[in-house]
Design an enzyme around this catalytic site. Structure first.
Site, PDB file in Angstrom:
ATOM      1  N   ASP A   6       0.870  -1.177   0.000  1.00 53.79           N
ATOM      2  CA  ASP A   6       0.000   0.000   0.000  1.00 53.79           C
ATOM      3  C   ASP A   6       0.903   1.221   0.000  1.00 53.79           C
ATOM      4  OD1 ASP A   6      -2.344   1.852   0.584  1.00 53.79           O
ATOM      5  OD2 ASP A   6      -3.324  -0.103   0.591  1.00 53.79           O
ATOM      6  N   HIS A  10      -3.287   4.543  -3.888  1.00 51.21           N
ATOM      7  CA  HIS A  10      -2.570   3.877  -2.785  1.00 51.21           C
ATOM      8  C   HIS A  10      -1.166   3.456  -3.207  1.00 51.21           C
ATOM      9  CE1 HIS A  10      -6.035   3.486   0.027  1.00 51.21           C
ATOM     10  NE2 HIS A  10      -6.755   3.431  -1.074  1.00 51.21           N
ATOM     11  N   GLU A  12     -10.335   4.152  -4.599  1.00 47.78           N
ATOM     12  CA  GLU A  12     -10.155   5.415  -3.874  1.00 47.78           C
ATOM     13  C   GLU A  12      -9.197   6.405  -4.547  1.00 47.78           C
ATOM     14  OE1 GLU A  12     -11.253   4.607   0.643  1.00 47.78           O
ATOM     15  OE2 GLU A  12      -9.244   3.886   0.211  1.00 47.78           O
TER      16      GLU A  12
END
Ligand SMILES: *[C@@H]1O[C@H](CO)[C@@H](O)[C@H](O)[C@H]1NC(C)=O
Ligand SMILES: *[C@@H]1O[C@H](CO)[C@@H](O)[C@H](O)[C@H]1NC(C)=O
Length: 610
Positions: free
Chosen positions: A215, A268, A339
């Site tokens: 991540d 990410h 996201e």
């Protein structure tokens, strides 16, 4: 121990045969028919006759070792305070029958462990003892038969083992994809920790480990073509070498568990990638700006997204992807895509220039640019199937306009609503609803310097709740006060209990055609607040609730929710996990395990059926 032996000998079988006995394997098989032969002893030299196959031979060795070590003693007290069906009583001990061997018959020894492989099996323990039989189409089905066997063998109260009654089982999974997600990007997990999770997956008949490897925070996997990437591992000890990865894959494969890797891109993404070339990462050094939301560059620290316009990005993706797809053996590969934050690209000159060059361009066009450039890299072979988070096509402000229907969408927002949207568009879907399946929820906020915690007095209950509570204290269990205190800083609070997970029907509201697109479910454990010290207790036994609901369903033969029957199974299973070395959380006082249903909220056993 003595008392149990005495009661085994003395007790008379009072229950209908199908309800059987004290053992209660999880997941409950699709079809299980207990006989009334009385108990069947296991010969001390119980042998298995199986075709030559190393996966099978190793599994048989493990099962044999486990049952003789575990010597499971059922704990439910025969006469519970309130004796509802279906609580079994101990069966009578009839004539002495001994199980001497188990024949294992597998039709196709070559079937690979890939998506959709046949996992069905049968298991017969005949009334007269002698020879039991396992049949399966594939080795992977035979492994499930063994995991069932491991849960129906119990101690005879002395040094031996028995199966309480003859039994006939015919079993297969309801959903082909059943798994958990581990995140090793936020906090590292040792190889041995991951192997322990795989043990528990296999015992529960879960067949997928979705490994969210990296991540923004760290890059923990060795990439030989770009060795600098692991400069962003947390330390030289927190790196998965290629041999670690192979060890994990082989260990999982030996237990019927597929390892599906995820490299989360282009969101990410900063650690590791920035070591290849800082220009491939946008907004790496920005303030994440939760405190000035219009400018936020990430939904949690630290920011960083792959630059979509800069061509060097795709060169790096190609190198990393190529190496990982030669390392991982599964046909599925998860390429992330969750996201994306628009403001991150304010830090990218190539992207801002790209927008300026054509004022009609939107962030959806930018997402599409990424898809058009990255997908040909990802689609590296014919039977490759890609998984993306649903944001890639559903994000309100940053979704691609067109993604091929061959891409599997993993849904995590809006519960059944998004499953419906995605399946009705024709996507195959993996359900990971954050409202039902996220195992990391409810542990409070983790970002620091949070003024919301700066409170010195007990918060007052809302006046209307206080009044209702004073009038009727049972409202303490009502919807308003149940989550007293708001979300406490956890965006997806409250904690998802095993009942929340078990009762969620992942195809609710879908047409039959839409339901066919639901491949199964994955329960994610994001790791901002998770590492080696907490993973067992956060994952288990809750993931076993998912295991049953995806294997044989959360409803009985009459279509009624069967959480009340599941209770004793999951309490048993938790004890087994602990005994087998997995630090699974207690779900209730042990009293409740020993006294089935004494700890139910409702006396009415049909309270949860719809
Ligand atoms: C980021 O860029 C967009 C598009 O040019 C602009 O609308 C927005 O105001 C910028 N954000 C900030 C915080 O400057
Ligand atoms: C889901 O859909 C239902 C029915 O249309 C609606 O009432 C509900 O608000 C939706 N939930 C979410 C989280 O979007």
């Amino acid at each position: 121990m003595k008392a149990i032996v005495a009661s085994i000998i003395a007790a008379i079988a009072l229950v209908p045969a199908t309800l059987a006995v004290k053992v209660n394997p999880l997941p409950i098989p699709q079809h299980i028919q207990w006989g009334n032969s009385g108990s069947i002893e296991l010969d001390a030299h119980l042998s298995f006759h199986a075709p030559k196959n190393s996966v099978l031979e190793d599994a048989i060795k493990r099962t044999t070792k486990l049952i003789w070590k575990e010597k499971w003693v059922p704990q439910a007290i025969e006469k519970a305070p309130v004796d509802y069906p279906p609580f079994p009583t101990l069966s009578k001990r009839g004539a002495k029958h001994t199980l001497k061997k188990i024949d294992v018959v597998v039709t196709d020894l070559k079937a690979d462990l890939q998506a959709g492989v046949d996992e069905s099996y049968t298991l017969e323990i005949p009334a007269a003892g002698g020879t039991g039989v396992i049949t399966a189409k594939t080795v992977w089905g035979a492994l499930h038969a063994l995991s069932t066997l491991e849960q129906i063998v119990i101690s005879d109260g002395k040094s031996g083992l028995l199966i309480e009654e003859s039994v006939s089982i015919k079993d297969s999974p309801k959903f082909q994809l059943r798994g958990v997600m581990l995140d090793t990007g936020r906090n590292f997990l040792k190889v041995e920790t991951i192997l322990r999770q795989i043990d528990a997956l296999a015992w529960s008949k879960l067949n997928v480990l979705h490994w969210h490897i990296d991540d923004a925070q760290s890059w923990p996997i060795q990439i030989n073509a770009e060795p600098k990437m692991t400069k962003d591992a947390y330390s030289s000890k927190e790196i998965y070498s290629h041999s670690d990865v192979k060890k994990i894959i082989n260990y999982a494969r030996a237990r019927g568990v597929r390892v599906i890797p995820e490299i989360d891109m282009p969101g990410h993404s900063v650690s590791g990638w920035q070591q290849i070339d800082p220009k491939i990462v946008a907004c790496a050094n920005s303030w994440w700006s939760n405190d000035n939301w219009p400018a936020h560059t990430a939904v949690e620290p630290n920011p960083g997204q792959l630059d979509i316009i800069y061509p060097g990005t795709y060169k790096a993706i190609k190198t990393v992807y190529k190496e990982l797809t030669s390392l991982f053996t599964d046909n599925y590969f998860h390429v992330g895509f969750d996201e994306l934050q628009t403001q991150c690209y304010n830090f990218s000159t190539p992207t801002m220039d790209w927008f300026k060059a054509d004022p009609k361009r939107t962030y959806n066009d930018l997402a599409q640019h990424y898809v058009d450039n990255a997908l040909p890299i990802f689609q590296d072979k014919k039977d490759r199937r890609l998984i993306m988070w649903e944001d890639s096509i559903l994000s309100a402000d940053f979704a691609a306009k067109s993604i091929p229907k061959s891409v599997i969408m993993q849904t995590w927002n809006n519960g059944p609503n998004n499953t419906k949207i995605l399946t009705s568009k024709g996507y195959d879907v993996i359900v990971s609803s954050s409202d039902f399946f996220y195992l990391d929820c409810g542990f409070g906020g983790w970002v620091s310097n949070d003024p919301r915690y700066n409170v010195d007095y007990s918060p007052a209950l809302d006046a209307s709740i206080s009044a209702a509570f004073a009038a009727d204290p049972s409202t303490a269990y009502g919807p308003t006060t149940f989550n007293y205190g708001g979300n406490g800083g956890s965006w997806c609070a409250p904690y998802k209990t095993w009942q929340r997970i078990y009762d969620y029907d992942i195809t609710v509201g879908l047409t039959a055609a839409e339901a066919k697109h639901v491949l199964g479910g994955i329960t994610p454990l994001w790791a901002e607040q998770n590492d080696d010290t907490t993973v067992d207790s956060k994952m288990w036994p809750r993931a076993a609730a998912l295991a049953e609901s995806l294997w044989s369903g959360n409803r009985d033969a009459n279509g009624k929710k069967r959480v009340t029957q599941m209770t004793q199974r999951i309490l048993n299973y938790r004890e087994r996990l602990v005994g087998r070395g997995v630090g699974a959380s207690p779900l209730m006082p042990k009293y409740c395990w020993k006294n089935p249903h004494a700890c139910d909220l409702y006396l009415d056993q049909s309270a949860v059926t719809a």
